[in-house]
Write a protein that holds these residues in place. Structure first.
Motif, PDB file in Angstrom:
ATOM      1  N   ASP A 138     100.396  61.842  47.603  1.00 50.37           N
ATOM      2  CA  ASP A 138     100.940  63.230  47.210  1.00 50.37           C
ATOM      3  C   ASP A 138      99.897  64.433  47.737  1.00 50.37           C
ATOM      4  O   ASP A 138     100.326  65.572  47.901  1.00 50.37           O
ATOM      5  N   LEU A 139      98.790  64.135  48.190  1.00 48.01           N
ATOM      6  CA  LEU A 139      97.691  65.012  48.797  1.00 48.01           C
ATOM      7  C   LEU A 139      97.505  64.567  50.334  1.00 48.01           C
ATOM      8  O   LEU A 139      97.380  65.628  51.009  1.00 48.01           O
ATOM      9  N   LEU A 140      97.209  63.363  50.686  1.00 47.77           N
ATOM     10  CA  LEU A 140      96.895  63.062  51.890  1.00 47.77           C
ATOM     11  C   LEU A 140      98.042  62.550  52.746  1.00 47.77           C
ATOM     12  O   LEU A 140      97.646  62.733  54.149  1.00 47.77           O
ATOM     13  N   ALA A 141      99.204  62.290  52.242  1.00 48.93           N
ATOM     14  CA  ALA A 141     100.228  61.849  53.274  1.00 48.93           C
ATOM     15  C   ALA A 141     101.146  63.041  53.935  1.00 48.93           C
ATOM     16  O   ALA A 141     102.035  63.544  53.260  1.00 48.93           O
ATOM     17  N   ASP A 174      87.883  58.248  57.112  1.00 49.31           N
ATOM     18  CA  ASP A 174      87.345  57.748  55.634  1.00 49.31           C
ATOM     19  C   ASP A 174      86.994  56.377  55.560  1.00 49.31           C
ATOM     20  O   ASP A 174      85.635  56.155  55.317  1.00 49.31           O
ATOM     21  N   LEU A 175      87.694  55.533  56.054  1.00 46.52           N
ATOM     22  CA  LEU A 175      87.405  54.002  55.664  1.00 46.52           C
ATOM     23  C   LEU A 175      86.317  53.261  56.938  1.00 46.52           C
ATOM     24  O   LEU A 175      86.364  53.803  57.920  1.00 46.52           O
ATOM     25  N   PHE A 176      85.897  52.239  56.438  1.00 47.32           N
ATOM     26  CA  PHE A 176      85.101  51.410  57.265  1.00 47.32           C
ATOM     27  C   PHE A 176      86.119  51.075  58.356  1.00 47.32           C
ATOM     28  O   PHE A 176      85.422  51.133  59.858  1.00 47.32           O
ATOM     29  N   ILE A 214      89.389  65.022  70.961  1.00 45.68           N
ATOM     30  CA  ILE A 214      90.313  64.142  70.214  1.00 45.68           C
ATOM     31  C   ILE A 214      89.745  64.241  68.692  1.00 45.68           C
ATOM     32  O   ILE A 214      88.571  64.168  68.346  1.00 45.68           O
ATOM     33  N   GLU A 215      90.577  64.117  67.594  1.00 40.27           N
ATOM     34  CA  GLU A 215      90.236  63.938  66.448  1.00 40.27           C
ATOM     35  C   GLU A 215      91.073  62.775  65.799  1.00 40.27           C
ATOM     36  O   GLU A 215      92.539  62.589  66.010  1.00 40.27           O
ATOM     37  N   THR A 216      90.534  61.874  65.068  1.00 41.57           N
ATOM     38  CA  THR A 216      91.435  60.738  64.350  1.00 41.57           C
ATOM     39  C   THR A 216      91.207  60.820  62.958  1.00 41.57           C
ATOM     40  O   THR A 216      90.079  60.895  62.294  1.00 41.57           O
ATOM     41  N   GLY A 217      92.197  61.038  62.328  1.00 42.66           N
ATOM     42  CA  GLY A 217      92.509  61.444  60.844  1.00 42.66           C
ATOM     43  C   GLY A 217      92.384  63.107  60.937  1.00 42.66           C
ATOM     44  O   GLY A 217      91.449  63.895  60.833  1.00 42.66           O
ATOM     45  N   PHE A 230     100.050  59.684  59.577  1.00 38.15           N
ATOM     46  CA  PHE A 230     101.027  60.800  58.920  1.00 38.15           C
ATOM     47  C   PHE A 230     101.851  59.968  57.611  1.00 38.15           C
ATOM     48  O   PHE A 230     102.795  60.534  57.383  1.00 38.15           O
ATOM     49  N   ALA A 231     101.046  59.066  57.069  1.00 37.58           N
ATOM     50  CA  ALA A 231     101.358  58.464  55.985  1.00 37.58           C
ATOM     51  C   ALA A 231     100.394  58.211  55.018  1.00 37.58           C
ATOM     52  O   ALA A 231     100.467  57.466  54.094  1.00 37.58           O
ATOM     53  N   GLY A 232      99.381  58.795  54.963  1.00 39.19           N
ATOM     54  CA  GLY A 232      98.157  58.967  53.987  1.00 39.19           C
ATOM     55  C   GLY A 232      97.069  57.936  54.620  1.00 39.19           C
ATOM     56  O   GLY A 232      97.436  57.182  55.654  1.00 39.19           O
ATOM     57  N   VAL A 233      96.318  57.555  53.803  1.00 40.14           N
ATOM     58  CA  VAL A 233      95.085  56.690  54.026  1.00 40.14           C
ATOM     59  C   VAL A 233      95.678  55.178  53.831  1.00 40.14           C
ATOM     60  O   VAL A 233      96.111  54.936  52.595  1.00 40.14           O
ATOM     61  N   PRO A 234      95.570  54.043  54.745  1.00 42.26           N
ATOM     62  CA  PRO A 234      95.971  53.020  54.382  1.00 42.26           C
ATOM     63  C   PRO A 234      95.189  52.289  53.233  1.00 42.26           C
ATOM     64  O   PRO A 234      94.032  52.598  52.886  1.00 42.26           O
ATOM     65  N   ALA A 235      95.744  51.288  52.588  1.00 40.32           N
ATOM     66  CA  ALA A 235      95.169  50.662  51.784  1.00 40.32           C
ATOM     67  C   ALA A 235      94.089  49.791  52.164  1.00 40.32           C
ATOM     68  O   ALA A 235      94.026  49.268  53.435  1.00 40.32           O
ATOM     69  N   PRO A 236      92.824  49.601  51.604  1.00 38.12           N
ATOM     70  CA  PRO A 236      91.837  48.795  51.999  1.00 38.12           C
ATOM     71  C   PRO A 236      92.079  47.361  52.692  1.00 38.12           C
ATOM     72  O   PRO A 236      93.035  46.783  51.923  1.00 38.12           O
ATOM     73  N   SER A 237      91.660  46.926  53.726  1.00 37.85           N
ATOM     74  CA  SER A 237      91.984  45.597  54.204  1.00 37.85           C
ATOM     75  C   SER A 237      90.585  45.051  54.698  1.00 37.85           C
ATOM     76  O   SER A 237      90.565  43.726  55.185  1.00 37.85           O
ATOM     77  N   HIS A 238      89.367  45.653  54.310  1.00 38.13           N
ATOM     78  CA  HIS A 238      88.051  44.925  54.657  1.00 38.13           C
ATOM     79  C   HIS A 238      87.368  45.006  53.217  1.00 38.13           C
ATOM     80  O   HIS A 238      87.407  46.080  52.851  1.00 38.13           O
ATOM     81  N   ALA A 239      86.407  44.035  53.045  1.00 40.76           N
ATOM     82  CA  ALA A 239      85.576  43.966  51.932  1.00 40.76           C
ATOM     83  C   ALA A 239      84.888  45.118  51.610  1.00 40.76           C
ATOM     84  O   ALA A 239      84.483  45.706  50.519  1.00 40.76           O
ATOM     85  N   ILE A 240      84.599  45.708  52.826  1.00 36.07           N
ATOM     86  CA  ILE A 240      83.592  46.988  52.681  1.00 36.07           C
ATOM     87  C   ILE A 240      84.170  48.127  52.001  1.00 36.07           C
ATOM     88  O   ILE A 240      83.651  49.156  51.234  1.00 36.07           O
TER      89      ILE A 240
END
Length: 275
Positions: free
Chosen positions: A162-165, A212-214, A108-111, A141-151
């Motif tokens: 334009d690049l990641l989605a 990518d994200l925490f 399995i790969e995530t991302g 399949f829509a790019g990296v989500p916006a940050p939702s954690h302080a880290i």
């Protein structure tokens, strides 16, 4: 060299577009000429590997390292993965270890971006006639989500749609081009926190994280780590490149009491074998 070795080496080169670096340089040159209001020189374009030898050599070195810069932007649509050759070689080493050691379970790969690592894993299973395993690929399949954690505060990857989605149909088309799209390729669409906990994968021999994200890294580890069988591999692609990923990985290993040393794959990727 065996047919298996030839296939897997060529597959890596194509996934990284190492066979088409000249085309990337030509795109960059034409774009620069357009911006300057000049016409491209046909002879320069034809012989660009030699007329821009230093640029070509630098691009080839970055492709080995998986270090993408603004200079590579015109060619990003031609590659299927940004991992770099060293990480693909390491992925193959892990798959070899799983195959020769009889480690059971799916992969399995995530991302997954454009699906390059998944294509390589499915190709590896095909060329080694490993018909009892599936390749799971989870992505928004829509790019990296916006940050939702302080880290993750301050992370701007969500602005690079334009690049990641990369849409699901584009990923499916990529697998189809390599004749590797079948019912053993399982695409999982949505945010990791929502899709991974209830995912019916069964045992896993390899868990590759590239979210990518925490929050994305934490969600994948919490949902999937316990499914990795002893002898299986955990690969963290963004450990050295993204602080949030590194913090999530270190926190998880600390809480779980995981003391197995991290193998340094390259400047950003780390891995360990589950004991």
């Amino acid at each position: 060299m065996s047919p298996t070795r030839l296939y897997l080496d060529l597959l890596k080169q194509v996934l990284l577009n190492q066979t088409g670096l000249e085309a990337e340089l030509r795109l960059a040159h034409v774009a620069a000429c357009h911006a300057a209001g000049t016409d491209p020189d046909p002879r320069h374009l034809r012989d660009i590997r030699f007329t821009e030898a230093e640029v070509f050599a630098a691009a080839a070195a970055r492709r080995d390292d998986g270090r993408w810069t603004a200079a590579d932007r015109p060619g990003l649509g031609l590659a299927y993965t940004m991992t770099g050759r060293r990480r693909l070689d390491h992925l193959e080493t892990c798959l070899d270890d799983i195959r020769t050691g009889g480690v059971p379970g799916d992969l399995i790969e995530t991302g997954i971006w454009r699906g390059g690592c998944g294509i390589f894993m499915r190709g590896y299973l095909a060329v080694h006639a490993m018909a009892d395993r599936r390749v799971w690929l989870a992505d928004s399949f829509a790019g990296v989500p916006a940050p939702s954690h302080a880290i993750d505060a301050g992370d701007t990857l969500f602005r690079q749609d334009d690049l990641l989605a990369i849409s699901r149909p584009l990923v499916e088309d990529a697998f189809r081009r390599f004749d590797l799209l079948d019912d053993r390729v399982c695409l999982v669409e949505g945010l990791f926190e929502e899709t991974l906990p209830g995912l019916e994968t069964g045992p896993l021999a390899l868990l590759r994280l590239d979210g990518d994200l925490f929050t994305s890294t934490r969600a994948a580890l919490e949902a999937l780590y316990d499914r990795v069988v002893p002898g299986g591999w955990i690969i963290i692609d963004d450990y050295g490149a993204v602080q949030g990923c590194r913090i999530a990985t270190d926190m998880f290993r600390h809480v779980r009491g995981i003391t197995t040393p991290l193998d340094r794959v390259d400047w950003t990727c780390v891995a360990w074998r589950k004991s």
